[in-house]
Scaffold this motif. Structure first.
Motif, short mmCIF file in Angstrom:
data_model
loop_
_atom_site.label_atom_id
_atom_site.label_comp_id
_atom_site.label_asym_id
_atom_site.label_seq_id
_atom_site.Cartn_x
_atom_site.Cartn_y
_atom_site.Cartn_z
N GLY A 181 8.26 -2.53 -41.02
CA GLY A 181 8.72 -1.39 -41.81
C GLY A 181 9.92 -0.71 -41.19
N VAL A 182 10.65 0.02 -42.05
CA VAL A 182 11.92 0.62 -41.64
C VAL A 182 11.73 1.77 -40.66
CG1 VAL A 182 12.12 2.31 -43.51
CG2 VAL A 182 14.18 1.19 -42.63
N ASP A 199 22.95 -2.61 -43.83
CA ASP A 199 21.80 -3.50 -43.98
C ASP A 199 22.31 -4.83 -44.50
OD1 ASP A 199 19.53 -4.92 -44.94
OD2 ASP A 199 18.43 -3.04 -45.14
N ARG A 251 16.05 -1.71 -53.87
CA ARG A 251 15.06 -1.71 -52.79
C ARG A 251 15.73 -1.42 -51.45
NH1 ARG A 251 12.47 -6.58 -54.06
NH2 ARG A 251 13.97 -7.55 -52.66
N SER A 252 16.87 -2.07 -51.24
CA SER A 252 17.63 -1.87 -50.00
C SER A 252 18.10 -0.42 -49.85
CB SER A 252 18.84 -2.80 -50.01
OG SER A 252 18.82 -3.66 -48.92
N GLU A 258 15.30 1.79 -48.83
CA GLU A 258 14.97 1.61 -47.40
C GLU A 258 15.95 2.36 -46.50
OE1 GLU A 258 12.55 -2.46 -46.47
OE2 GLU A 258 14.30 -1.86 -45.29
N THR A 306 15.22 6.01 -46.62
CA THR A 306 14.04 6.35 -45.81
C THR A 306 14.42 6.36 -44.33
OG1 THR A 306 12.67 5.23 -47.45
CG2 THR A 306 11.65 5.68 -45.32
#
Lengths: 447, 447
Positions: free
Chosen positions: A136-137, A167, A247-248, A251, A254
């Motif tokens: 996880g991030v 990323d 999604r990226s 992330e 977050t």
């Protein structure tokens, strides 16, 4: 530096005289302290490894710069150029039985052999921090927090340095959506990596080069445009409907908010041009730079989820960084944040005559057993010479043993900063401490 | 250890996982602490040096075991087998301008390449302590005191270890007076070095061998007799009339009495069979052994007054020693003096639900700024899993964030040893410390 009769040190290597070690110690101490504050444990490996360990993961640009050779047993070996492959090797033998996540750090000396450039070193020390077994991030954010806390610990603030974060999955998704075929992604990363330093027409040329990324001019122009306003919101507006992009982006957001909670919000910026040279990164990547842009990257890292399996270990997600002592040292010097070098001992014992030397040694013995640092003259010397030796050693206090005073059972203690003198009883100076009570000296003599 | 898919580590090299570093850290800490207590300053040099640096001083037995190779720039280089030549090189450039005596120490990793034997390593770490610019025997005694204090600091007593001391000048004088010609002295040292391990007839054979020392049988027998009762008094009775012998004996006696004043009288014994392998020693030499004779030498050193000049520096008298981590580590293990390895963090923060994770991170941030080590879960996990993670990390205290308590502005703090629990206000946990007052936590929470 080298005369015909001298053996010179090898080019690209450093000696560390005590003055130089002051800075290195400061960095190492800060790195170790911060690592432990985040629950990381120290490990180490050999400076020499089989060449295979580095060719296996095929970070080509590093293999070309290896300090490699054939040893007397006909083995192809290399002085380690980075620590992560050794970490992967060590964990490969044992990670299955370890509770996850694994938090490990190290401070190895690393080596490379490239054509010698002015001031370019062939060795440096690097703080390596890795967190393994957590995909996880939050792990990525925790690891970057360690790096930034390490920089804060040596005096750097968010006004001084920033972490540029991207990323690889996001970049890949964007490039794919702009028409870069899967097998040209690596080549495209190389072009992105140069965007900051090269003019737009050179970039366009590389993107359209059939031997390079091989895009048509329209697609190439769209790639260049992508990097013109590469904010998270901008990317979301243009590409947010693609699921892997969305999604990226979530992330990364977050990741940013966790870093803010951890106190490093002001240090971190999204920057799509950050790709990192090494081939093994698979997710979030980051580099830390001085804000004025005067120095090379201070620190670089990211997620590398495939490496452990590739060198024969358990499939284990991983994120980590390396921070070298050279660029950071240059930055600290420029910002005047380097520690002042100061020699220091607690006592220097001056003997007025040679007859007091045995007493000086007995006092030295007891005070050292008390934990104090003590120097005394190793031969008969004038009092003047002894005082200048005491000053050279950085003695905080000088204990003077004169024949008359010693006859009366006392010595004179001089504070070297204030110049104050007072009498102390020899009996006190010679009290061997009880194992429990290591402070037999009168209050005034404690440092 | 290595599977077909694995890259194995090189033979003779060690990995240090965190458990292994506990012993290494203990040694390094003790070595550094004791060095500083005697006023020594730390330095370091490169692990790789020009081969020349070692051939120049012609310690043949070491040159044959060098981890040497030709680098990509066609230089003959070697991984350093010992530190003294690097020290001589570093000082050669600067010692003239330094106040004497120079007290320096280092903790380098050293390398050698010899045919691999079971359990024999190709690298080790060695504590190197050198005192330069003082020719008197008080310097020799001070340096041996440092070595012995280093051993005492890790728990060894005079019942455990002893320093065997000799003097090359005394041995040379005695051998000369027994008819050994000057040019055969080196060969005779080699025979003396083996006296303890080889039977008398083998020794006699080597002494009379025309290719070796080349003595006649009478002289050879007198040499063997010399080592039958080799006390200082015995030597004085037989050879005390020779001036160089008398001078040497007086020096050794002074050396012994200084060591007694420094608190190490019980550790030191005169032993004429100690010669030390390396060719560069010129005076007092010593080796430290465990008293039961179960291990190889723990430490060796002595005076080397010619070396600095030989590698191109200022003529500078010098005395020093090296103490490795391997034999000492074996002895400490056998005596059960190795430190217990224990993972430890100050806090583990348990979040009952995912909603408490941001708060956990904010508390972690503040407590880390307070200097405490803090770990929190990087993803949603069951409370049971979090408590077992806390135990694995060696958490001293666990802070539990439950939705109800957090709603009331409190958290529960559990002492993991006693199991005691108490409530703490979140406000206190989140108080960012003033730079001056780094202890914002209630008394009970301090470690």
């Amino acid at each position: 530096m080298s005369t015909p009769n001298n053996v010179a040190r090898l080019p690209g290597f450093r000696d560390f005289v005590p003055e130089d070690l002051a800075l290195r110690d400061r960095l190492f101490d800060a790195w170790r302290r911060i690592s432990r504050r985040y629950g990381f444990l120290e490990y180490d490996g050999p400076p020499l490894e089989p060449l295979d360990l580095y060719t296996r993961k095929s970070g080509e640009e590093i293999v070309g710069q290896l300090y490699s050779f054939t040893d007397k047993g006909d083995r192809e070996v290399a002085l380690r150029p980075e620590m992560t492959p050794s970490l992967a090797r060590i964990l490969g033998e044992r990670s299955r039985s370890m509770p996850k996540p694994i938090r490990w750090f190290s401070v190895p000396q690393l080596f490379r052999y490239e054509r010698q450039q002015r001031g370019r070193l062939r060795e440096h020390f690097q703080w390596n921090v890795d967190l393994l077994g957590e995909a996880g991030v939050a792990a990525d954010a925790e690891v970057l927090a360690v790096a930034l806390d390490g920089l804060r610990e040596v005096g750097l603030r968010s006004e001084d340095v920033r972490a540029r974060v991207s990323d690889r999955r996001l970049l890949a998704a964007l490039l794919r959506s702009l028409g870069v075929p899967e097998e040209r992604l690596e080549a495209a990363y190389g072009v992105v990596d140069k965007m900051e330093r090269e003019p737009a027409d050179r970039i366009l040329e590389s993107l359209t080069d059939p031997e390079g990324v091989g895009l048509d001019r329209g697609a190439a122009r769209r790639v260049v445009e992508l990097f013109e306003v590469p904010t998270l919101d901008g990317i979301e507006a243009s590409f947010g409907e693609r699921e892997e992009v969305a999604r990226s982006l979530e992330e990364i957001r977050t990741f940013m908010s966790i870093l803010a909670e951890l106190g490093f919000g002001d240090f971190v910026e999204f920057d799509l041009t950050i790709v990192r040279g090494l081939a093994y990164y698979t997710g979030i990547v980051f580099e830390v730079f001085d804000r004025r842009g005067e120095f090379r990257a201070i620190c670089g890292g990211g997620r590398y989820d495939d490496l452990l399996e590739r060198v024969g270990g358990e499939p284990l997600s991983a994120v980590g960084f390396g921070m070298g002592d050279v660029v950071l040292g240059e930055l600290l010097k420029e910002r005047e944040l380097t520690p002042e070098y100061r020699r220091e001992v607690d006592f220097f014992i001056v003997s007025i005559g040679e007859q007091q030397l045995p007493l000086a040694r007995r006092i030295a013995r007891v005070q050292r057993e008390n934990g104090r640092s003590v120097v005394y003259p190793l031969r008969k010397q004038s009092v003047r010479k002894q005082f200048s030796a005491a000053a050279a050693e950085g003695a905080r206090e000088v204990l003077v043993l004169g024949p008359e005073e010693v006859g009366e059972g006392i010595a004179v203690l001089r504070d070297m900063r204030s110049g104050d003198e007072r009498k102390v009883e020899l009996e006190h100076l010679l009290e061997v401490p009880e194992p429990e009570a290591k402070d037999a000296l009168p209050e005034r003599m404690r440092s």
